[in-house]
Design a protein around this motif. Structure first.
Motif, PDB file in Angstrom:
ATOM      1  N   ALA A  55       0.844  -1.195   0.000  1.00  0.00           N
ATOM      2  CA  ALA A  55       0.000   0.000   0.000  1.00  0.00           C
ATOM      3  C   ALA A  55       0.879   1.245   0.000  1.00  0.00           C
ATOM      4  CB  ALA A  55      -0.918   0.007   1.223  1.00  0.00           C
ATOM      5  N   GLN A  56       0.630   2.139  -0.941  1.00  0.00           N
ATOM      6  CA  GLN A  56       1.410   3.377  -1.021  1.00  0.00           C
ATOM      7  C   GLN A  56       1.089   4.316   0.126  1.00  0.00           C
ATOM      8  OE1 GLN A  56       0.565   4.825  -5.010  1.00  0.00           O
ATOM      9  NE2 GLN A  56       2.548   4.071  -5.725  1.00  0.00           N
ATOM     10  N   ARG A  57      -0.206   4.376   0.467  1.00  0.00           N
ATOM     11  CA  ARG A  57      -0.637   5.245   1.563  1.00  0.00           C
ATOM     12  C   ARG A  57      -1.387   4.405   2.580  1.00  0.00           C
ATOM     13  NH1 ARG A  57      -1.964   8.089  -3.005  1.00  0.00           N
ATOM     14  NH2 ARG A  57      -4.165   7.589  -2.763  1.00  0.00           N
ATOM     15  N   ALA A  58      -1.031   4.559   3.832  1.00  0.00           N
ATOM     16  CA  ALA A  58      -1.592   3.711   4.887  1.00  0.00           C
ATOM     17  C   ALA A  58      -3.076   3.922   5.113  1.00  0.00           C
ATOM     18  CB  ALA A  58      -0.840   3.946   6.195  1.00  0.00           C
ATOM     19  N   THR A  59      -3.643   4.988   4.572  1.00  0.00           N
ATOM     20  CA  THR A  59      -5.067   5.262   4.805  1.00  0.00           C
ATOM     21  C   THR A  59      -5.920   4.975   3.573  1.00  0.00           C
ATOM     22  OG1 THR A  59      -4.723   7.586   4.180  1.00  0.00           O
ATOM     23  CG2 THR A  59      -4.594   7.014   6.531  1.00  0.00           C
ATOM     24  N   ASP A  60      -5.316   4.462   2.510  1.00  0.00           N
ATOM     25  CA  ASP A  60      -6.054   4.269   1.260  1.00  0.00           C
ATOM     26  C   ASP A  60      -5.854   2.849   0.755  1.00  0.00           C
ATOM     27  OD1 ASP A  60      -7.403   4.476  -1.079  1.00  0.00           O
ATOM     28  OD2 ASP A  60      -5.958   5.784  -2.086  1.00  0.00           O
ATOM     29  N   LEU A  61      -6.831   1.978   1.044  1.00  0.00           N
ATOM     30  CA  LEU A  61      -6.742   0.596   0.593  1.00  0.00           C
ATOM     31  C   LEU A  61      -6.925   0.489  -0.914  1.00  0.00           C
ATOM     32  CD1 LEU A  61      -6.334  -2.271   1.583  1.00  0.00           C
ATOM     33  CD2 LEU A  61      -8.802  -2.504   1.805  1.00  0.00           C
ATOM     34  N   GLN A  62      -7.599   1.475  -1.535  1.00  0.00           N
ATOM     35  CA  GLN A  62      -7.802   1.428  -2.974  1.00  0.00           C
ATOM     36  C   GLN A  62      -6.475   1.456  -3.730  1.00  0.00           C
ATOM     37  OE1 GLN A  62     -10.655   0.909  -4.475  1.00  0.00           O
ATOM     38  NE2 GLN A  62     -11.875   0.980  -2.602  1.00  0.00           N
ATOM     39  N   SER A  63      -5.434   2.002  -3.099  1.00  0.00           N
ATOM     40  CA  SER A  63      -4.131   2.075  -3.751  1.00  0.00           C
ATOM     41  C   SER A  63      -3.282   0.843  -3.492  1.00  0.00           C
ATOM     42  CB  SER A  63      -3.364   3.309  -3.267  1.00  0.00           C
ATOM     43  OG  SER A  63      -2.985   3.153  -1.896  1.00  0.00           O
ATOM     44  N   ALA A  64      -3.806  -0.117  -2.721  1.00  0.00           N
ATOM     45  CA  ALA A  64      -3.016  -1.278  -2.325  1.00  0.00           C
ATOM     46  C   ALA A  64      -3.043  -2.363  -3.396  1.00  0.00           C
ATOM     47  CB  ALA A  64      -3.534  -1.840  -1.008  1.00  0.00           C
ATOM     48  N   ALA A  65      -1.898  -3.005  -3.572  1.00  0.00           N
ATOM     49  CA  ALA A  65      -1.818  -4.229  -4.367  1.00  0.00           C
ATOM     50  C   ALA A  65      -1.835  -5.401  -3.389  1.00  0.00           C
ATOM     51  CB  ALA A  65      -0.548  -4.241  -5.199  1.00  0.00           C
ATOM     52  N   LEU A  66      -2.656  -6.403  -3.653  1.00  0.00           N
ATOM     53  CA  LEU A  66      -2.801  -7.556  -2.762  1.00  0.00           C
ATOM     54  C   LEU A  66      -2.554  -8.839  -3.536  1.00  0.00           C
ATOM     55  CD1 LEU A  66      -6.142  -6.509  -0.991  1.00  0.00           C
ATOM     56  CD2 LEU A  66      -3.808  -6.080  -0.182  1.00  0.00           C
ATOM     57  N   VAL A  67      -2.016  -9.834  -2.869  1.00  0.00           N
ATOM     58  CA  VAL A  67      -1.808 -11.148  -3.465  1.00  0.00           C
ATOM     59  C   VAL A  67      -2.439 -12.210  -2.571  1.00  0.00           C
ATOM     60  CG1 VAL A  67      -0.119 -12.920  -4.089  1.00  0.00           C
ATOM     61  CG2 VAL A  67       0.284 -10.543  -4.731  1.00  0.00           C
ATOM     62  N   TYR A  68      -3.236 -13.089  -3.189  1.00  0.00           N
ATOM     63  CA  TYR A  68      -3.860 -14.209  -2.491  1.00  0.00           C
ATOM     64  C   TYR A  68      -3.262 -15.511  -3.026  1.00  0.00           C
ATOM     65  CZ  TYR A  68      -7.402 -11.034  -0.690  1.00  0.00           C
ATOM     66  OH  TYR A  68      -8.051 -10.008  -0.041  1.00  0.00           O
ATOM     67  N   ARG A  69      -3.362 -16.577  -2.228  1.00  0.00           N
ATOM     68  CA  ARG A  69      -2.758 -17.852  -2.616  1.00  0.00           C
ATOM     69  C   ARG A  69      -3.756 -18.994  -2.492  1.00  0.00           C
ATOM     70  NH1 ARG A  69       1.758 -18.553   0.977  1.00  0.00           N
ATOM     71  NH2 ARG A  69       0.424 -19.808   2.344  1.00  0.00           N
ATOM     72  N   ALA A  70      -3.728 -19.886  -3.490  1.00  0.00           N
ATOM     73  CA  ALA A  70      -4.528 -21.107  -3.462  1.00  0.00           C
ATOM     74  C   ALA A  70      -3.608 -22.270  -3.819  1.00  0.00           C
ATOM     75  CB  ALA A  70      -5.688 -21.022  -4.448  1.00  0.00           C
ATOM     76  N   VAL A  71      -3.768 -23.381  -3.123  1.00  0.00           N
ATOM     77  CA  VAL A  71      -2.940 -24.555  -3.373  1.00  0.00           C
ATOM     78  C   VAL A  71      -3.863 -25.737  -3.650  1.00  0.00           C
ATOM     79  CG1 VAL A  71      -1.129 -26.077  -2.493  1.00  0.00           C
ATOM     80  CG2 VAL A  71      -1.195 -23.679  -1.775  1.00  0.00           C
ATOM     81  N   GLY A  72      -3.644 -26.380  -4.793  1.00  0.00           N
ATOM     82  CA  GLY A  72      -4.465 -27.522  -5.158  1.00  0.00           C
ATOM     83  C   GLY A  72      -3.678 -28.475  -6.033  1.00  0.00           C
ATOM     84  N   VAL A  77      -9.637 -21.122 -11.873  1.00  0.00           N
ATOM     85  CA  VAL A  77      -8.779 -21.882 -10.965  1.00  0.00           C
ATOM     86  C   VAL A  77      -9.176 -23.355 -10.942  1.00  0.00           C
ATOM     87  CG1 VAL A  77      -8.125 -22.186  -8.541  1.00  0.00           C
ATOM     88  CG2 VAL A  77      -8.220 -19.886  -9.528  1.00  0.00           C
ATOM     89  N   GLN A  78     -10.466 -23.629 -10.858  1.00  0.00           N
ATOM     90  CA  GLN A  78     -10.934 -25.006 -10.755  1.00  0.00           C
ATOM     91  C   GLN A  78     -10.739 -25.807 -12.038  1.00  0.00           C
ATOM     92  OE1 GLN A  78     -14.899 -23.793  -9.105  1.00  0.00           O
ATOM     93  NE2 GLN A  78     -14.507 -25.423  -7.649  1.00  0.00           N
ATOM     94  N   ARG A  79     -10.626 -25.131 -13.174  1.00  0.00           N
ATOM     95  CA  ARG A  79     -10.473 -25.824 -14.456  1.00  0.00           C
ATOM     96  C   ARG A  79      -9.010 -26.106 -14.815  1.00  0.00           C
ATOM     97  NH1 ARG A  79     -14.863 -25.505 -18.129  1.00  0.00           N
ATOM     98  NH2 ARG A  79     -13.408 -25.333 -19.876  1.00  0.00           N
ATOM     99  N   MET A  80      -8.092 -25.706 -13.960  1.00  0.00           N
ATOM    100  CA  MET A  80      -6.686 -25.944 -14.238  1.00  0.00           C
ATOM    101  C   MET A  80      -6.365 -27.442 -14.174  1.00  0.00           C
ATOM    102  SD  MET A  80      -5.022 -22.733 -12.129  1.00  0.00           S
ATOM    103  CE  MET A  80      -3.353 -23.254 -12.509  1.00  0.00           C
ATOM    104  N   LYS A  81      -5.406 -27.872 -14.977  1.00  0.00           N
ATOM    105  CA  LYS A  81      -5.066 -29.289 -15.082  1.00  0.00           C
ATOM    106  C   LYS A  81      -4.329 -29.776 -13.840  1.00  0.00           C
ATOM    107  CE  LYS A  81      -2.708 -32.587 -18.101  1.00  0.00           C
ATOM    108  NZ  LYS A  81      -1.901 -32.742 -19.351  1.00  0.00           N
ATOM    109  N   PRO A  82      -4.804 -30.851 -13.208  1.00  0.00           N
ATOM    110  CA  PRO A  82      -4.126 -31.370 -12.005  1.00  0.00           C
ATOM    111  C   PRO A  82      -2.810 -32.055 -12.355  1.00  0.00           C
ATOM    112  CG  PRO A  82      -5.968 -32.778 -12.609  1.00  0.00           C
ATOM    113  CD  PRO A  82      -6.036 -31.587 -13.513  1.00  0.00           C
ATOM    114  N   VAL A  83      -1.803 -31.835 -11.526  1.00  0.00           N
ATOM    115  CA  VAL A  83      -0.492 -32.471 -11.729  1.00  0.00           C
ATOM    116  C   VAL A  83       0.028 -33.111 -10.443  1.00  0.00           C
ATOM    117  CG1 VAL A  83       0.186 -30.987 -13.649  1.00  0.00           C
ATOM    118  CG2 VAL A  83       0.687 -30.266 -11.317  1.00  0.00           C
ATOM    119  N   LEU A  84      -0.540 -32.750  -9.302  1.00  0.00           N
ATOM    120  CA  LEU A  84      -0.094 -33.277  -8.015  1.00  0.00           C
ATOM    121  C   LEU A  84      -1.126 -34.253  -7.455  1.00  0.00           C
ATOM    122  CD1 LEU A  84       1.065 -29.941  -6.298  1.00  0.00           C
ATOM    123  CD2 LEU A  84       2.473 -31.540  -7.627  1.00  0.00           C
TER     124      LEU A  84
END
Length: 243
Positions: free
Chosen positions: A120-137, A195-202
């Motif tokens: 986040a560039q500014r601590a009071t503005d979430l609209q300016s934040a870049a966020l990353v989420y993670r999924a493992v399957g 995400v759900q349509r991705m090819k399984p490998v594990l």
């Protein structure tokens, strides 16, 4: 058998099918005012087809009797599709939308509902934040970014390097929520399906091991704007019941 406690409140009754449809309709109509017209058009179309078939085979009454429940079914299908669209429209563009969308993935995935990385560039503005989420399957590790494109891409690349250090050899896919104009970009509405349509490998056991390794990363995550919790972004679950 122990006697029931006096004054205990009876368990709440689940709403019936008609009540559920009404709840979904009212929730969706707040976002999509034309939904009632589309439902009526679908039901009318089915009745017209039934009437034509009945006239051709000289069984109009019988055809209409069959057509009525089919018309109701057609209307509820339209309601389900447009309600789903309305639910995603409510969260589109909001910080935390990715986490809300990923919650619709029901099985086979380990989902991090809170961001694993933030900038986040500014601590009071979430609209300016870049966020990353993670999924493992079974398809491997999927990192999904949201927020300003440039900073989201950099944050995704940094997070990719981090997970590859503890899960070497495991496929890592980077996605970013946007308008779907590029191969690695997806709209919020299509995210869960992509995400759900991705090819399984594990194997399932391998997925569990990978998830435990990623959990071990731990540490302090980049700070989010003070007083803001992106996990509070929610899709209207009533609008999703018709799915």
């Amino acid at each position: 058998m122990a006697a029931k406690e006096r004054g205990a409140a009876p368990p709440a009754k689940k709403p019936g099918r008609i009540a559920q449809v009404k709840q979904v309709f009212l929730s969706a109509k707040a976002v999509d005012p034309a939904i009632g017209w589309w439902m009526a058009l679908a039901a009318l179309g089915v009745l017209v087809v039934a009437a034509v078939v009945g006239i051709i085979f000289s069984a109009l009454i019988y055809a209409l009797i069959i057509g009525l429940p089919l018309a109701f079914l057609a209307a509820t299908i339209v309601l389900s599709r447009r309600a789903e669209r309305a639910a995603y429209k409510q969260i589109e563009g909001q910080p935390g939308a990715v986490g809300a969308a990923l919650r619709s993935i029901r099985r086979g995935w380990y989902i991090e509902e809170t961001p694993v990385a933030a900038d986040a560039q500014r601590a009071t503005d979430l609209q300016s934040a870049a966020l990353v989420y993670r999924a493992v399957g079974r398809p491997g590790i999927v990192l999904i970014g949201e927020g300003p494109p440039g900073r989201a891409q950099k944050l995704l690349a940094a997070e990719r390097r981090k997970v590859e250090r503890v899960a070497s050899g495991v496929p890592v896919t980077l996605l970013r929520v946007g308008d779907g104009g590029t191969e690695d970009e997806v709209t919020i509405r299509k995210l869960a399906n992509r995400v759900q349509r991705m090819k399984p490998v594990l194997t399932k056991d391998e997925v569990s091991v990978v998830n435990k390794r990623l959990k071990s990363i731990g540490g302090v995550r980049p700070p989010l704007p003070k007083g803001v919790d992106p996990t509070k972004v929610r899709m209207d679950r009533k609008a999703m019941r018709g799915r």
